[in-house]
Design an enzyme around this catalytic site. Structure first.
Site, PDB file in Angstrom:
ATOM      1  N   LYS A 170       5.378   8.753   8.820  1.00  0.00           N
ATOM      2  CA  LYS A 170       5.124   8.224  10.158  1.00  0.00           C
ATOM      3  C   LYS A 170       6.147   8.699  11.189  1.00  0.00           C
ATOM      4  CE  LYS A 170       2.395   4.335   8.447  1.00  0.00           C
ATOM      5  NZ  LYS A 170       1.080   4.828   8.811  1.00  0.00           N
ATOM      6  N   ASP A 191       9.355   2.411  -0.571  1.00  0.00           N
ATOM      7  CA  ASP A 191       8.386   3.102   0.270  1.00  0.00           C
ATOM      8  C   ASP A 191       8.719   2.753   1.713  1.00  0.00           C
ATOM      9  OD1 ASP A 191       6.251   3.901   1.810  1.00  0.00           O
ATOM     10  OD2 ASP A 191       4.706   3.031   0.512  1.00  0.00           O
ATOM     11  N   TYR A 232       0.849  -1.193   0.000  1.00  0.00           N
ATOM     12  CA  TYR A 232       0.000   0.000   0.000  1.00  0.00           C
ATOM     13  C   TYR A 232       0.880   1.236   0.000  1.00  0.00           C
ATOM     14  CZ  TYR A 232      -3.519   3.384   1.619  1.00  0.00           C
ATOM     15  OH  TYR A 232      -4.354   4.462   1.735  1.00  0.00           O
TER      16      TYR A 232
END
Length: 423
Positions: A266, A238, A143
């Site tokens: 994050k 990613d 994702y």
């Protein structure tokens, strides 16, 4: 008795789609109603009904130091007294960029943005602009945010909600997205053979976290690097989840693999919305204003958010023992849970690496999205609710990694294992 969380959920549904601002929070996959949180400290969340939980989500990864770390809070407060935002350059942005360059391999230049979705969306645009090619490969179950080209076999939230197609996304937006199974180099080779000189990049989570925690097979990342080099395509890591978590330098440092572009999120924001994309100079110099690949953001580099991230990264850089601690904690949880479930005769597979971990039921092999889909999701859902009643807060989906923070100690692990013994 109706709880305050239940009341708030009914109220929220009148104003917010599904009552939540991100779908996985809805508990739709695991059943039941979401719990509304009020405060957090260290390893614990506190809900609006006064119950505490050991937190294995940690805001889906950012809280590697635990909730409300005092130094991070102080940094936010100091900056907030100066200004909440400028829409103009600040010295803090420069310091943040220099700090990241000193930590993350292969980052000559980087651009701060506000979300992982934004970082990944732009990384693909940059790869296309640099290579003058349109197609890219993503891995099934990985994702990269909810930008249109990525919502093809994207795992995580889509799998959690059982969404197989994406209304609102045109065929034109996704026609250049090519999909391969995770941990399968042969499928990557075939895609390149079938699309010679057309592929701009491969983008992947080097350790998947959006179909549960799935590490790469031995030689897999090395194989991707070799294929990209041979075909003059870019390799994009990613690292929104893995960055600053698997090691200070992320997956690149841990596995010794050089990516061409890296996306970060994050932990980089310390709990506030900060993300970034960066990479080698010749690639990043295609980005406006020095290049023609356009990207912009009003809140990019917001000083309050960046202050939280800068302090978090500084603490991690200055205290490398944090990584040894959280890795040991994760191993203790892994070994304890494995012993308990094995003793109970419950078929399962536990994947863990660094401070990421997932438990899958009804299977002994998990290496890609299809393996997860074939696992016993109903058993996970029962496990989730049982532990929730015991004050253990897991991700409300079998398709999500758990995250261990430095605030989780042997005390919390012992409480968790005692709860698992009762399952």
């Amino acid at each position: 008795m109706i709880t305050k969380s239940e009341t708030l959920f009914e109220q929220a549904k009148k104003s917010i789609p599904g009552g939540v601002n991100s779908p996985v929070r809805s508990f739709q996959s695991v059943g039941g109603k979401p719990i509304f949180m009020e405060s957090a400290k260290g390893a614990y969340l506190n809900d609006v009904d006064g119950k505490s939980y050991i937190d294995y989500i940690n805001s889906w990864g950012p809280m590697i130091l635990g909730h409300n770390h005092p130094e991070v809070l102080e940094a936010i407060q100091v900056q907030a007294q100066k200004a909440l935002g400028f829409g103009a350059p600040t010295e803090l942005e420069v310091k943040m960029a220099e700090l990241i360059r000193s930590i993350v391999p292969n980052v000559d230049l980087l651009r701060l943005v506000s979300s992982g979705t934004e970082a990944c969306m732009t990384a693909i645009r940059v790869a296309r602009g640099f290579t003058n090619r349109n197609k890219f490969i993503k891995l099934e179950g990985c994702y990269h945010g909810h930008a249109d080209p990525f919502l093809v076999k994207a795992g995580s939230g889509l799998a959690t909600l059982g969404i197989q197609s994406q209304p609102g996304i045109t065929s034109g937006a996704s026609k250049d997205t090519l999909v391969a199974p995770f941990n399968d180099l042969d499928s990557i080779q075939k895609i390149f053979q079938d699309n010679k000189d057309e592929i701009a990049a491969i983008i992947l989570e080097p350790v998947a976290g959006n179909m549960g925690c799935i590490p790469p097979n031995a030689g897999y990342l090395e194989g991707l690097r070799k294929i990209c080099t041979e075909n003059k395509s870019l390799l994009i890591f990613d690292e929104v989840m893995t960055g600053f978590r698997l090691s200070l330098g992320g997956a690149q440092e841990l596995f010794g693999i050089e990516a061409d572009l890296i996306t970060m999120g994050k932990i980089i924001g310390g709990g506030l919305p900060v993300a970034a994309f960066g990479g080698k100079r010749e690639i990043m110099e295609t980005v406006a204003p020095i290049g023609k690949v356009y990207q912009a953001g009003t809140l990019s580099g917001n000083p309050v958010a960046v202050s939280a991230g800068f302090k978090t990264l500084s603490i991690l850089k200055e205290n490398p023992e944090i990584y040894r601690t959280i890795e040991r904690t994760t191993r203790t949880l892994h070994e304890g849970a494995k012993s308990i479930l094995t003793k109970k005769g419950i078929p399962h597979k536990i994947n863990s690496i660094g401070s990421m971990i997932s438990i899958f039921f009804g299977t002994e092999k998990i290496s890609n999205f299809q393996d997860v889909a074939n696992s016993d999701i109903n058993m996970f859902n029962r496990f989730f609710h049982f532990l929730l009643e015991q004050g253990i807060y897991l991700p409300p989906s079998a398709y999500e990694s758990w995250f261990i923070s430095n605030a989780i100690t042997d005390t919390e692990i012992d409480k968790t294992l005692v709860a698992m013994e009762k399952f």
